[in-house]
Enzyme design. Structure first.
Site, short mmCIF file in Angstrom:
data_model
loop_
_atom_site.label_atom_id
_atom_site.label_comp_id
_atom_site.label_asym_id
_atom_site.label_seq_id
_atom_site.Cartn_x
_atom_site.Cartn_y
_atom_site.Cartn_z
N CYS A 2 5.83 69.25 55.60
CA CYS A 2 4.79 69.66 54.65
C CYS A 2 5.08 69.15 53.24
O CYS A 2 6.22 68.99 52.84
CB CYS A 2 4.74 71.18 54.59
N ARG A 28 5.63 61.51 54.21
CA ARG A 28 6.64 62.41 54.81
C ARG A 28 6.16 62.96 56.15
O ARG A 28 6.92 63.57 56.88
CB ARG A 28 6.94 63.55 53.85
N TRP A 70 2.48 70.00 58.17
CA TRP A 70 3.07 69.50 59.42
C TRP A 70 3.25 70.75 60.27
O TRP A 70 4.06 71.62 59.94
CB TRP A 70 4.41 68.83 59.10
N ASN A 96 5.77 75.82 52.17
CA ASN A 96 6.64 74.97 53.02
C ASN A 96 7.69 75.89 53.60
O ASN A 96 8.23 76.73 52.89
CB ASN A 96 7.36 73.90 52.17
N GLY A 97 7.99 75.72 54.88
CA GLY A 97 9.08 76.50 55.47
C GLY A 97 8.58 77.32 56.65
O GLY A 97 7.48 77.12 57.15
N GLU A 457 21.16 54.82 68.72
CA GLU A 457 20.15 54.54 67.68
C GLU A 457 19.02 53.69 68.26
O GLU A 457 17.85 53.92 67.96
CB GLU A 457 20.81 53.84 66.50
N LYS A 461 15.02 54.70 68.14
CA LYS A 461 13.96 53.83 67.59
C LYS A 461 12.85 53.63 68.60
O LYS A 461 11.68 53.69 68.28
CB LYS A 461 14.55 52.46 67.21
N GLU A 464 10.91 57.12 69.49
CA GLU A 464 10.12 57.79 68.44
C GLU A 464 8.92 56.95 68.00
O GLU A 464 7.99 57.48 67.41
CB GLU A 464 10.98 58.15 67.24
N HIS A 480 28.86 58.39 86.17
CA HIS A 480 29.07 59.86 86.18
C HIS A 480 27.74 60.59 86.24
O HIS A 480 27.67 61.78 85.93
CB HIS A 480 29.87 60.26 84.94
N LYS A 578 8.91 62.59 58.14
CA LYS A 578 9.92 61.73 57.51
C LYS A 578 11.10 62.55 57.02
O LYS A 578 12.22 62.09 56.99
CB LYS A 578 9.31 60.98 56.32
C1 AGP Z 1 15.06 58.33 62.40
O1 AGP Z 1 14.28 57.20 62.69
C2 AGP Z 1 14.26 59.60 62.38
N1 AGP Z 1 13.17 59.51 61.49
C3 AGP Z 1 15.12 60.82 62.17
O2 AGP Z 1 16.03 60.89 63.23
C4 AGP Z 1 15.92 60.86 60.84
O3 AGP Z 1 16.94 59.89 60.86
C5 AGP Z 1 16.58 62.25 60.72
O4 AGP Z 1 15.55 63.22 60.66
C6 AGP Z 1 17.47 62.39 59.49
O5 AGP Z 1 16.71 62.21 58.33
P1 AGP Z 1 17.50 62.01 56.92
O6 AGP Z 1 18.25 60.72 57.03
O7 AGP Z 1 16.42 61.99 55.89
O8 AGP Z 1 18.42 63.18 56.79
#
Ligand code: AGP
Length: 583
Positions: A2, A28, A70, A96-97, A457, A461, A464, A480, A578
């Site tokens: 948010c 965001r 959000w 927010n929250g 990672e 990518k 998401e 395993h 974000k």
């Molecule tokens: C990564 O592509 C994602 N958007 C997410 O995992 C992000 O890295 C994570 O939320 C951490 O965000 P930050 O680096 O702003 O703390």
């Protein structure tokens, strides 16, 4: 996550200012938006599901509150969008929250008419009861805020003033000659002023023709501490790119060069790591994988043991911390609540805090004893790419600094930047691969050693942005259990850098191939690419300890092209934000 933006002052353009402020923070992540402004003796509230339009005609008003939501409590619909009003519609609130005790509080509001399913609306009805009881707005807000459990930022108006307070979630006030701005992101205020007040937890601000600042607990008046920040408003534009994610991927060579301009912070933090009795890296998501890489790299390059914990798990294991410990928080936004909370807990134990973040003035940046700003520039796409590049580059530099070989670290960063240019020049090959595998339901990514965080990672990518179920594994784990998942045609990416993992990784590639997998090799070692085990091979030069840098660009581009070829918006993946400022 948010976004909050409000204005009160002499300007009659308050709704327009707020609309533009929301545009600035929309990157965001959100799924609905709304703006409220006084109209006659009540409020006009405009709320919409979906994204903000390019422009919107608002009438004039000298006060307005706006919000990008959000969804956490309650579905994505207009009723649940903010701002929310009380029964009399004389009060509006944005929030927010998460109010963790909202159901218990709601039970005390039987006489009230609710229009939404949200926890946020409960707050404004609680304030209504106090306000009708002839308390001032700030007294009403203070009484209610103390009853809220969880991490919340609340902004309320009665049309004459704006009252705001917060715990955890960020709130910043800007002041200029014609009024006050309040927002959840300092960057959104910078077009209007550089004169900022960061509201601290447990404190409250009242904005009208003047500003008053209080302790929430007893409404004791405080002296507001405005700071004149020398920050540039970062309004990244798309330029010639179709999406921010692609633009930010292509900015990475320059981002790497930015990391080796000023090495003072690297030397300082390396000194702190050497002095500490235990160093702990914490981060979430992509930032977490950068931290995990540090564990491998510090061991390999500097024979130095450091620990890593996912931010949200650190709360459950940090009892061992002492005032000799060093906590290194890595976060692009600097607002990730799963990192802010353990950092606050560690600070209370006297732990030294280092923050490596891309956001000046963020909560984590301000909490730190030592601050390192990633020179990656504003990262607007939800999927983190160039910030990850900057995080990993600094971890590599730290590892080499600890080994007293910083110059060597600098040179492999320069080499990696050049290799990334070559990967970017071959992006068409990756787009073609995406076309082959875009209808897959599952895919797996295998790596060992330094390529294990790379595999994790890469999977993040891909999942998401394309919503394909992608899982990263330490390839030794295959037998395993994970091998049971491999079927005919299952895409499996295998990272084969020219290092000590090559032999074992090739054996793993054979194992999945034998079960019918579509094996995608990424790496560079003489003769490997001709090996018939691979159905597709993407050559990436070996850059020694920094091989993750050019290799991860393959996965970033694959995630991007998969999303675009599936008709998805890679910049704004469903359900994601974000900056995750709520637990
Ligand atoms: C990564 O592509 C994602 N958007 C997410 O995992 C992000 O890295 C994570 O939320 C951490 O965000 P930050 O680096 O702003 O703390």
């Amino acid at each position: 996550m948010c976004g909050i933006f409000g204005y009160i002052g002499k300007s009659k353009d308050a709704p327009k200012k707020v609309f533009n402020g929301l545009i600035d923070i929309e990157y965001r992540g959100y799924d609905s938006w709304g703006i409220a402004y006084p109209e006659k003796d009540s409020f006009k509230i405009v709320k919409k599901v979906g994204f903000l339009p390019k422009s919107f005609d608002f009438p004039s008003a000298n006060l307005a509150l706006g919000h990008t939501r959000w969804a956490t409590h309650g579905g994505v619909n207009e009723a649940n969008a903010h701002p929310h009003s009380d029964c009399s519609e004389k009060l509006v609130l944005i929030h927010n929250g998460i109010v963790e005790n909202y159901l218990e509080l709601k039970r005390k509001l039987k006489k009230h008419k609710f229009k939404s399913e949200t926890d946020s609306e409960v707050i404004v009805h609680l304030i209504e009861d106090e306000y009708k009881g002839k308390l001032s707005l700030k007294e009403a807000v203070a009484n209610v805020f103390k009853r809220l459990e969880g991490l919340n930022a609340v902004v309320v108006s009665d049309g004459l003033e704006i009252v705001a307070c917060k715990t955890g979630s960020p709130l910043v006030v800007g002041k200029n000659s014609d009024g006050f701005i309040i927002a959840s992101d300092p960057n959104a205020i910078l077009p209007q002023t550089n004169n900022l007040l960061f509201i601290e937890d447990g404190q409250m601000v009242s904005l009208s023709s003047s500003l008053e600042y209080y302790e929430i607990a007893d409404l004791k008046k405080l002296e507001p501490k405005f700071i004149e920040v020398a920050w540039e408003h970062s309004s990244a534009t798309l330029a010639q790119y179709p999406h921010f994610m692609l633009k930010e991927i292509f900015e990475q060579p320059q981002v790497l060069y930015n990391q080796i301009q000023d090495l003072e912070s690297i030397k300082k933090i390396a000194g702190q790591i050497n002095k500490a009795y235990g160093t702990y890296f914490i981060g979430c998501g992509t930032a977490g994988f950068a931290c995990l890489l540090g564990v491998y790299l510090f061991s390999k390059v500097a024979r130095k043991h450091v620990n890593f914990s996912i931010g949200s798990e650190f709360n459950y294991t940090e009892d061992f911390l002492t005032d000799k410990s060093l906590l290194i928080a890595i976060s692009q936004s600097g607002e990730t609540i799963d990192v802010v909370e353990p950092v606050n807990a560690a600070k209370r134990k006297g732990v030294q805090i280092v923050t490596i973040s891309n956001t000046l003035g963020s909560s984590l940046y301000r909490l730190a004893d030592t601050k390192m700003l990633l020179q990656a520039g504003p990262e607007k796409a939800v999927a983190s790419t160039k910030a990850f590049m900057a995080m990993v580059a600094n971890i590599i530099l730290l590892g080499f600094a600890l080994a007293d070989k910083l110059a060597q670290g600098v040179s492999i960063i320069e080499k990696s930047a050049k290799e990334i240019e070559k990967v970017l020049a071959k992006s068409e090959e990756i787009s073609k691969l995406a076309l082959i595998i875009k209808d897959s339901e599952h895919m797996y990514i295998l790596g060992r050693g330094l390529s294990y965080p790379l595999a994790l990672e890469s999977a993040l990518k891909i999942k998401e942005t394309s919503y394909i179920h992608a899982e990263g594994f330490a390839s030794g784990e295959l037998k395993h259990g994970a091998l049971a998942l491999i079927e005919k045609g299952t895409p499996v990416i295998v990272y084969v850098p020219d290092d000590e993992t090559k032999g074992a990784v090739m054996a793993n590639a054979m194992e999945v191939k034998a079960r019918g997998a579509f094996v995608i090799g990424v790496g560079f070692a003489d003769g490997v690419e001709e090996n018939p085990v691979f159905d597709f091979f993407f050559k990436v030069a070996d850059c020694g300890a920094s091989s993750i840098l050019p290799h991860v660009v393959f996965a970033q581009l694959l995630g991007y092209y998969l999303a675009v070829q599936k008709g998805l918006n890679p910049d704004k993946p469903r359900n994601l934000a974000k900056s995750v400022v709520v637990r």
